[in-house]
Design an enzyme around this catalytic site. Sequence first.
Site, PDB file in Angstrom:
ATOM      1  N   GLY A  22       0.771  -1.213  -0.067  1.00 21.38           N
ATOM      2  CA  GLY A  22       0.005  -0.098   0.001  1.00 21.38           C
ATOM      3  C   GLY A  22       0.816   1.358  -0.099  1.00 21.38           C
ATOM      4  O   GLY A  22       1.637   1.418   1.091  1.00 21.38           O
ATOM      5  N   TRP A  80       0.118   6.925   4.205  1.00 21.87           N
ATOM      6  CA  TRP A  80       0.714   6.182   5.441  1.00 21.87           C
ATOM      7  C   TRP A  80       1.523   5.085   5.047  1.00 21.87           C
ATOM      8  O   TRP A  80       2.700   5.022   5.753  1.00 21.87           O
ATOM      9  CB  TRP A  80      -0.500   5.676   6.660  1.00 21.87           C
ATOM     10  CG  TRP A  80      -0.019   5.139   7.895  1.00 21.87           C
ATOM     11  CD1 TRP A  80      -0.257   4.309   8.654  1.00 21.87           C
ATOM     12  CD2 TRP A  80       1.087   5.977   8.587  1.00 21.87           C
ATOM     13  NE1 TRP A  80       0.480   3.761   9.602  1.00 21.87           N
ATOM     14  CE2 TRP A  80       1.367   5.273   9.810  1.00 21.87           C
ATOM     15  CE3 TRP A  80       1.864   7.138   8.578  1.00 21.87           C
ATOM     16  CZ2 TRP A  80       2.139   5.467  11.064  1.00 21.87           C
ATOM     17  CZ3 TRP A  80       2.625   7.348   9.569  1.00 21.87           C
ATOM     18  CH2 TRP A  80       2.821   6.359  10.734  1.00 21.87           C
ATOM     19  N   LYS A 101     -10.751   6.243  18.138  1.00 25.43           N
ATOM     20  CA  LYS A 101     -10.507   7.942  18.043  1.00 25.43           C
ATOM     21  C   LYS A 101     -10.892   8.460  16.709  1.00 25.43           C
ATOM     22  O   LYS A 101     -11.214   9.704  16.524  1.00 25.43           O
ATOM     23  CB  LYS A 101      -8.973   7.968  18.231  1.00 25.43           C
ATOM     24  CG  LYS A 101      -7.876   7.461  17.581  1.00 25.43           C
ATOM     25  CD  LYS A 101      -7.715   8.483  16.116  1.00 25.43           C
ATOM     26  CE  LYS A 101      -6.880   7.823  15.101  1.00 25.43           C
ATOM     27  NZ  LYS A 101      -6.777   8.547  13.857  1.00 25.43           N
ATOM     28  N   TYR A 137       0.070  11.519  -2.858  1.00 30.57           N
ATOM     29  CA  TYR A 137      -0.425  11.432  -1.341  1.00 30.57           C
ATOM     30  C   TYR A 137       0.763  12.116  -0.649  1.00 30.57           C
ATOM     31  O   TYR A 137       0.366  12.380   0.625  1.00 30.57           O
ATOM     32  CB  TYR A 137       0.049   9.846  -1.249  1.00 30.57           C
ATOM     33  CG  TYR A 137      -1.310   8.874  -1.497  1.00 30.57           C
ATOM     34  CD1 TYR A 137      -2.491   9.163  -1.180  1.00 30.57           C
ATOM     35  CD2 TYR A 137      -0.984   8.191  -2.621  1.00 30.57           C
ATOM     36  CE1 TYR A 137      -3.597   8.619  -1.718  1.00 30.57           C
ATOM     37  CE2 TYR A 137      -2.130   7.371  -3.299  1.00 30.57           C
ATOM     38  CZ  TYR A 137      -3.463   7.651  -2.722  1.00 30.57           C
ATOM     39  OH  TYR A 137      -4.416   6.989  -3.128  1.00 30.57           O
TER      40      TYR A 137
END
Length: 377
Positions: free
Chosen positions: A17, A21, A201, A58
């Site tokens: 990926g 991140w 969260k 990204y």
Amino acid sequence: MTPKKIVQTGPRATVIGSGSWGTTFGKILADGGAQVTMWARRAELAQEINEAKRNSRYLPGINLPRSMAATHELSTALDGVEQVYLSVPSQSLRENLKALRPLLADSDAKIVSLMKGVERDTGLRMSQVIQQELRCDPDRIAVASGPNLALEIAREQPTAAVISSRSQETAEIVARAARNSYFRTFVNTDVIGTEFGGVLKNLIAVAIGIVDGVGYGENTKASIITRGLVEMTDFAVANGAHPETLQGLAGLGDLIATCQSPLSRNNTAGRLLGQGYSFQDVVKQMQQTAEGLASVAPVLQLARESEVDMPIVEQVKMVLDGKMDPRDIAPHLTTDDDTPQGERTNHGQADGGGALRRALQRAFDQFRNGGGRAGRD
Ligand SMILES: NC(=O)C1=CN([C@@H]2O[C@H](COP(=O)(O)OP(=O)(O)OC[C@H]3O[C@@H](n4cnc5c(N)ncnc54)[C@H](O)[C@@H]3O)[C@@H](O)[C@H]2O)C=CC1
Ligand SMILES: O=C(CO)COP(=O)(O)O
């Protein structure tokens, strides 16, 4: 500034990926000395990383380490790998693992989840999906979490994270690889608490985005963050977490970062809802993964099963479903009855040990019935 001289003598690590991140984590690993290969779905992105050392979609403006390689061939990406880091949207993890499984059949590589969602149809955490699909020893699996907004870390702003595994040894091996001059990793063995911290969260950050979008101020947000932490902890403890994990980087730390930052996609999605966009419009506008949107329903299902009240998450769901006007959202005002409610910040204690008692009761019932439900801890 003199460029850093990093010798790549660390483990062979592959990141599955190449979004914001995954690419940032690849940089963290490479800057810590690992030999990093990125796997990208699109051949053009692999080419951009290889040739320009950039991921312009990204991570605009970020120079990636010269040593970082990329491919869109899974078999090339996994050849001889010692550590595999998974960073795809949570809802696509299972299909990706099915492709990985034959390629890792003879491997004893550590498998690390960087994701912060639960699977919509099963309510399973990412480490559970990994264990199911790869059929591997849970001691080989770790998860990473914490206040880790990708772009800040890609800019090398000093940050801490936590690596969690059932095996202390695995957590330490991964933490040693995922560490450098700007990124510090701590370890714990509370996988449930660490994963649920990251999932929950996101939901509170959506709520904060909503009230921000409506125009409410700091009192409302601070009330929701504080009550949100209680809600997160009650839920996680009832599902087997240690309460102190929720006070740490993977809980409070990440809650603060995500609720405060305009970089957060969950917070942004919430803000759009608060400004009056419909759920469908928000999904269309989001260019990147906002995990919270898909996690709301399975988290509420698990909350019902574990008899935990989640007024904040309930109201987020009502706004997502178009059943509540964002201006009416005030989850911190919700109460079961007119009796003043205890503040309950010492989980499993001040409510008469309710959450803890229910968790023990469930464990006892499972034991009596000859084992737990398939796939759950
Ligand atoms: N971006 C951040 O600051 C952080 C994100 N995370 C978590 O990391 C995970 C990944 O998020 P991001 O990288 O931020 O998302 P992103 O939206 O930036 O990137 C997702 C990547 O997955 C790829 N992808 C999409 N669908 C796919 C599929 N079906 N199969 C394979 N690849 C697919 C996309 O092409 C893209 O490369 C999420 O669970 C998120 O919660 C955790 C910490 C920080
Ligand atoms: O997990 C994150 C920060 O720790 C990133 O949050 P978002 O997915 O909301 O951008």
